[in-house]
Motif scaffolding. Structure first.
Motif, short mmCIF file in Angstrom:
data_model
loop_
_atom_site.label_atom_id
_atom_site.label_comp_id
_atom_site.label_asym_id
_atom_site.label_seq_id
_atom_site.Cartn_x
_atom_site.Cartn_y
_atom_site.Cartn_z
N THR A 16 0.83 -1.20 0.00
CA THR A 16 0.00 0.00 0.00
C THR A 16 0.86 1.25 0.00
OG1 THR A 16 -0.14 -0.09 2.41
CG2 THR A 16 -1.95 -1.07 1.16
N ARG A 17 2.12 1.13 0.38
CA ARG A 17 3.02 2.29 0.31
C ARG A 17 3.21 2.73 -1.13
NH1 ARG A 17 7.81 2.40 4.73
NH2 ARG A 17 6.41 2.78 6.46
N LEU A 18 3.29 1.78 -2.04
CA LEU A 18 3.45 2.14 -3.45
C LEU A 18 2.23 2.87 -3.97
CD1 LEU A 18 5.07 -1.12 -4.85
CD2 LEU A 18 6.18 1.06 -4.42
N THR A 19 1.06 2.33 -3.68
CA THR A 19 -0.16 2.96 -4.20
C THR A 19 -0.51 4.23 -3.43
OG1 THR A 19 -1.50 1.53 -2.80
CG2 THR A 19 -1.07 0.79 -5.04
N ALA A 20 -0.06 4.36 -2.19
CA ALA A 20 -0.31 5.59 -1.43
C ALA A 20 0.47 6.75 -2.03
CB ALA A 20 0.06 5.40 0.02
N SER A 21 1.59 6.46 -2.65
CA SER A 21 2.37 7.54 -3.27
C SER A 21 1.59 8.20 -4.40
CB SER A 21 3.71 7.01 -3.77
OG SER A 21 3.51 6.04 -4.77
N GLU A 22 0.74 7.45 -5.09
CA GLU A 22 -0.12 8.04 -6.12
C GLU A 22 -1.05 9.09 -5.50
OE1 GLU A 22 -2.33 5.15 -8.34
OE2 GLU A 22 -0.66 3.74 -8.28
N ALA A 23 -1.69 8.72 -4.41
CA ALA A 23 -2.62 9.64 -3.76
C ALA A 23 -1.89 10.86 -3.20
CB ALA A 23 -3.37 8.92 -2.64
N ILE A 63 -7.49 13.85 -0.16
CA ILE A 63 -6.76 12.82 -0.91
C ILE A 63 -5.35 12.69 -0.37
CG2 ILE A 63 -5.80 12.26 -3.18
CD1 ILE A 63 -8.31 13.52 -4.41
N LEU A 64 -4.71 13.81 -0.08
CA LEU A 64 -3.36 13.80 0.50
C LEU A 64 -3.35 13.11 1.86
CD1 LEU A 64 -0.39 14.81 0.35
CD2 LEU A 64 -1.20 16.90 1.44
N ALA A 65 -4.32 13.42 2.71
CA ALA A 65 -4.39 12.80 4.04
C ALA A 65 -4.64 11.30 3.92
CB ALA A 65 -5.50 13.46 4.86
N TRP A 66 -5.51 10.90 3.00
CA TRP A 66 -5.78 9.48 2.79
C TRP A 66 -4.51 8.76 2.32
CZ3 TRP A 66 -6.46 6.64 -1.97
CH2 TRP A 66 -6.98 5.36 -1.79
N LEU A 68 -1.39 9.70 2.98
CA LEU A 68 -0.46 9.65 4.10
C LEU A 68 -0.83 8.56 5.11
CD1 LEU A 68 0.21 13.44 4.68
CD2 LEU A 68 1.80 11.74 3.79
N VAL A 69 -2.12 8.40 5.36
CA VAL A 69 -2.55 7.34 6.27
C VAL A 69 -2.20 5.98 5.70
CG1 VAL A 69 -4.62 6.19 7.18
CG2 VAL A 69 -4.37 8.65 7.40
N ARG A 70 -2.44 5.79 4.42
CA ARG A 70 -2.09 4.51 3.79
C ARG A 70 -0.59 4.29 3.74
NH1 ARG A 70 -5.44 2.94 -1.31
NH2 ARG A 70 -3.82 1.40 -1.18
N TYR A 71 0.18 5.36 3.63
CA TYR A 71 1.63 5.22 3.56
C TYR A 71 2.21 4.79 4.91
CZ TYR A 71 6.48 6.19 2.46
OH TYR A 71 7.82 6.07 2.25
N TYR A 72 1.68 5.35 5.99
CA TYR A 72 2.22 5.04 7.31
C TYR A 72 1.55 3.85 7.98
CZ TYR A 72 5.05 9.15 6.93
OH TYR A 72 5.98 10.06 6.50
N ARG A 73 0.57 3.24 7.34
CA ARG A 73 -0.02 1.99 7.81
C ARG A 73 0.13 0.97 6.70
NH1 ARG A 73 -5.83 3.03 9.78
NH2 ARG A 73 -5.56 1.07 10.83
#
Length: 171
Positions: A16-23, A63-66, A68-73
């Motif tokens: 999810t870190r990879l896909t969170a970078s898109e958001a 979208i940015l907050a979403w 960041l949450v996905r990146y750190y979880r």
């Protein structure tokens, strides 16, 4: 239709870190672009346009907050990509043409959606006589350009993540 979506749908797993970078990228792009436009419209004293741009900036912040949450979880998620279709062959053959094509498809979809909303507004009696002359101004083109970037980024990263996953499976 026309052979664009024919192909094999393949499932793959990625972080999810990879896909969170898109958001995160899309959210930052929206906040920065629409913040600049809102300052410019504030100087022109277009308060209703400034409110619309601030609302779009709020969506960008969400979208940015979403992201960041996905990146750190972190975790793993299953994603899907279609192989052996026209878009996939274009990705393998010419990356720049692939970016133009996929961004253009998203841009066309955004333009059609905006025109449908404009026609609904026109049918309700809300359009002035010179509205269509104002349609292609900066705020409309910025939104369409944003969809171009988002569409090209999403499509490119889907294939990129798939091939990255495929390399890890072969090892």
């Amino acid at each position: 239709m026309f052979g664009f979506n024919r192909g094999n749908r393949v499932a793959y797993r990625c972080s999810t870190r990879l896909t969170a970078s898109e958001a995160i990228c899309v959210g930052l792009l929206m906040v920065v672009a629409f913040a600049g436009m809102s300052v410019w419209q504030w100087k022109l004293l277009n308060t209703n346009v400034v409110l619309m741009l601030l609302f779009i900036m709020l969506i960008g912040l969400l979208i940015l907050a979403w992201g960041l949450v996905r990146y750190y979880r972190p975790g793993m998620e299953t994603r899907y990509v279609v192989l052996d279709n026209w878009s996939h062959r274009l990705f393998l053959g010419n990356k720049w043409l692939f970016v133009l094509f996929t961004g253009g498809v998203y841009m066309l979809a955004a333009t059609v959606f905006a025109l449908v909303l404009d026609c609904i507004w026109w049918l309700s009696g809300g359009l002035e006589a010179d509205y269509w002359a104002k349609v292609l101004r900066l705020r409309r083109l910025a939104g369409v350009g944003l969809f171009f970037v988002v569409g090209a980024l999403k499509s490119s990263l889907d294939y990129y993540y798939y091939y990255k996953w495929l390399r890890t499976q072969r090892q």
